[in-house]
Design an enzyme around this catalytic site. Structure first.
Site, PDB file in Angstrom:
ATOM      1  N   ALA A 172       0.853  -1.198   0.000  1.00  0.00           N
ATOM      2  CA  ALA A 172       0.000   0.000   0.000  1.00  0.00           C
ATOM      3  C   ALA A 172       0.885   1.242   0.000  1.00  0.00           C
ATOM      4  O   ALA A 172       0.985   1.976   0.980  1.00  0.00           O
ATOM      5  CB  ALA A 172      -0.919  -0.022   1.216  1.00  0.00           C
ATOM      6  N   THR A 195       0.803   4.215  -1.374  1.00  0.00           N
ATOM      7  CA  THR A 195       0.314   5.574  -1.131  1.00  0.00           C
ATOM      8  C   THR A 195       0.073   5.810   0.357  1.00  0.00           C
ATOM      9  O   THR A 195       0.225   6.928   0.852  1.00  0.00           O
ATOM     10  CB  THR A 195      -0.966   5.893  -1.930  1.00  0.00           C
ATOM     11  N   ASP A 196      -0.294   4.771   1.089  1.00  0.00           N
ATOM     12  CA  ASP A 196      -0.404   4.888   2.547  1.00  0.00           C
ATOM     13  C   ASP A 196       0.963   5.171   3.161  1.00  0.00           C
ATOM     14  O   ASP A 196       1.099   6.018   4.048  1.00  0.00           O
ATOM     15  CB  ASP A 196      -0.967   3.602   3.142  1.00  0.00           C
ATOM     16  N   VAL A 197       1.968   4.440   2.713  1.00  0.00           N
ATOM     17  CA  VAL A 197       3.319   4.621   3.245  1.00  0.00           C
ATOM     18  C   VAL A 197       3.826   6.027   2.944  1.00  0.00           C
ATOM     19  O   VAL A 197       4.355   6.722   3.815  1.00  0.00           O
ATOM     20  CB  VAL A 197       4.276   3.561   2.663  1.00  0.00           C
ATOM     21  N   GLY A 250       2.037   8.577   5.068  1.00  0.00           N
ATOM     22  CA  GLY A 250       2.555   8.547   6.435  1.00  0.00           C
ATOM     23  C   GLY A 250       3.879   9.274   6.559  1.00  0.00           C
ATOM     24  O   GLY A 250       4.117  10.008   7.523  1.00  0.00           O
TER      25      GLY A 250
END
Length: 395
Positions: A166, A168-170, A173
């Site tokens: 994932a 784009t989550d990383v 963040g």
């Protein structure tokens, strides 16, 4: 030893990955992180699996170390009062609720800034808090599709593919973490906090870097290229006698050396290939010639030859391979910590190597509400209050 963020207190109202990943980094750096969930635990990743280890999710474990856990019903007046009390003591609050939810709950930025003017307030949403998409929920997979990432990921004659994690989550963040650090530094000058508005969509588009720049400059829509690089040749995977190898020839001097070890020195002086720009233009002619040479020897042979000649290369490793990689072992990139329920759990270590304030893992990913009583007592709540709140399921 001292920690880089010692004395910084973070209130974490996030779940799943982008927010928890950000707050885990802050916790690794020494901040005190308090993870807030609904009574019983509301971070969906606690139930995402398998795999589980004694009922504890591997997904949850990956992004929640170095945190304390408190459970609070944010739909109750008493729960909101707990948050208000915590905010008075915190430096940072981070949430990933849908746009407008924090305001409706009575814990929006304007409200909390009055309680604590020094507060850094970070909001993570799918599309940001402004614009026509602001009320649309966003998940990594959808963002990868919409941002253009999937349109450039996949084999030439295949279909668009998502990145295997994932991403784009990383990225979100990490951007949130950068923004929080910047706001804390600015607060040191002004004495005031500020609001940070981070979105998955913005973060994903920013990650297009040179691919976006190529389009903005040329107007040519990038296509699926598999492992080929649009601006550099040769920079891709090649088949060898017994497998595959990734090779990245970044300049003309490297290309000359590469041709020499392949025994095709004539290609280095061929006018079609003497510069990178020419190699990009004549990719379809050059690559089959290099591929033919590389298939004559093993991956190990080419890896050793390339490294001896300072040509970036590497085998295509699996997770099974990297957990025994001596380089990663030397860098402490895989660690084990004890967990009261899961037992001994293995985690990916931190890539941050600070000489004066090194990273340490001091708290296993907590169970829901594990530190509720401890934290409420620190806030001045009596045991009677705590028991009453438990009966009412406020905590």
């Amino acid at each position: 030893m001292s920690k880089a963020l010692k004395g910084i207190k973070v209130l974490d109202l996030t779940r799943v990955l982008a927010g928890p990943y950000c707050t885990m980094i802050l916790g690794d750096l020494g901040a005190e992180v308090i993870k807030v969930e609904a009574p019983g635990g509301s971070d969906e990743t606690r139930g995402w699996g398998p795999p589980f280890q004694n009922g504890v999710s591997a997904y949850y474990i990956c992004a929640n170390r170095n945190k304390k856990s408190i459970t609070v019903d944010l739909k109750s007046n008493e729960g909101i009062e707990i948050i208000h009390r915590l905010v008075r003591e915190c430096d940072v609050i981070i949430n990933n609720f849908k746009t407008g939810t924090m305001d409706r709950l009575g814990i929006g930025y304007k409200t909390l800034a009055k309680i604590n003017p020094e507060l850094v307030f970070c909001s993570i949403t799918g599309f940001g808090e402004t614009g026509p998409y602001k009320n649309i929920p966003g998940y990594d997979f959808i963002i990868q599709a919409m941002s253009g990432l999937m349109s450039i990921t996949g084999e030439e004659h295949g279909s668009p593919q998502k990145v295997g994690v994932a991403i784009t989550d990383v990225l979100t963040g990490l951007y949130a973490c950068i923004g929080i650090h910047a706001a804390l530094i600015e607060r040191g000058h002004s004495g005031e906090g500020q609001k940070i508005d981070i979105s998955l969509y913005d973060s994903a588009v920013s990650a297009l870097v040179n691919i976006a720049s190529n389009y903005l400059m040329s107007g040519k829509v990038p296509q699926l290229m598999g492992n080929l690089h649009p601006n550099i040749v040769p920079y891709q995977t090649f088949k060898t006698q017994d497998g595959e190898i990734a090779i990245a020839v970044g300049n003309d001097q490297q290309f000359t050396r590469f041709c020499k070890i392949l025994g095709v020195q004539n290609l280095a002086i061929d006018k079609r290939f003497t510069t990178n720009s020419k190699r990009v233009e004549n990719r379809d002619v050059l690559i089959p010639l290099l591929q033919h040479a590389l298939q004559q020897k093993s991956t190990k042979f080419w890896q050793e030859a390339c490294r001896e000649n300072k040509i970036p290369c590497g085998p295509i490793q699996t997770l099974q391979s990297i957990v025994t990689d001596p380089q990663l072992a030397a860098r402490e990139m895989f660690i084990s910590i004890p967990h009261p329920i899961a037992g001994n759990v293995k985690l990916v270590g931190s890539p941050l190597k600070l000489s004066k304030t090194p990273i340490s893992i001091e708290q296993y990913p907590p169970m829901p509400g594990e530190h509720t009583v401890e934290i409420l007592k620190q806030l001045g709540y009596s045991q009677e209050h705590i028991e009453e709140y438990r009966k009412k399921q406020i905590i």
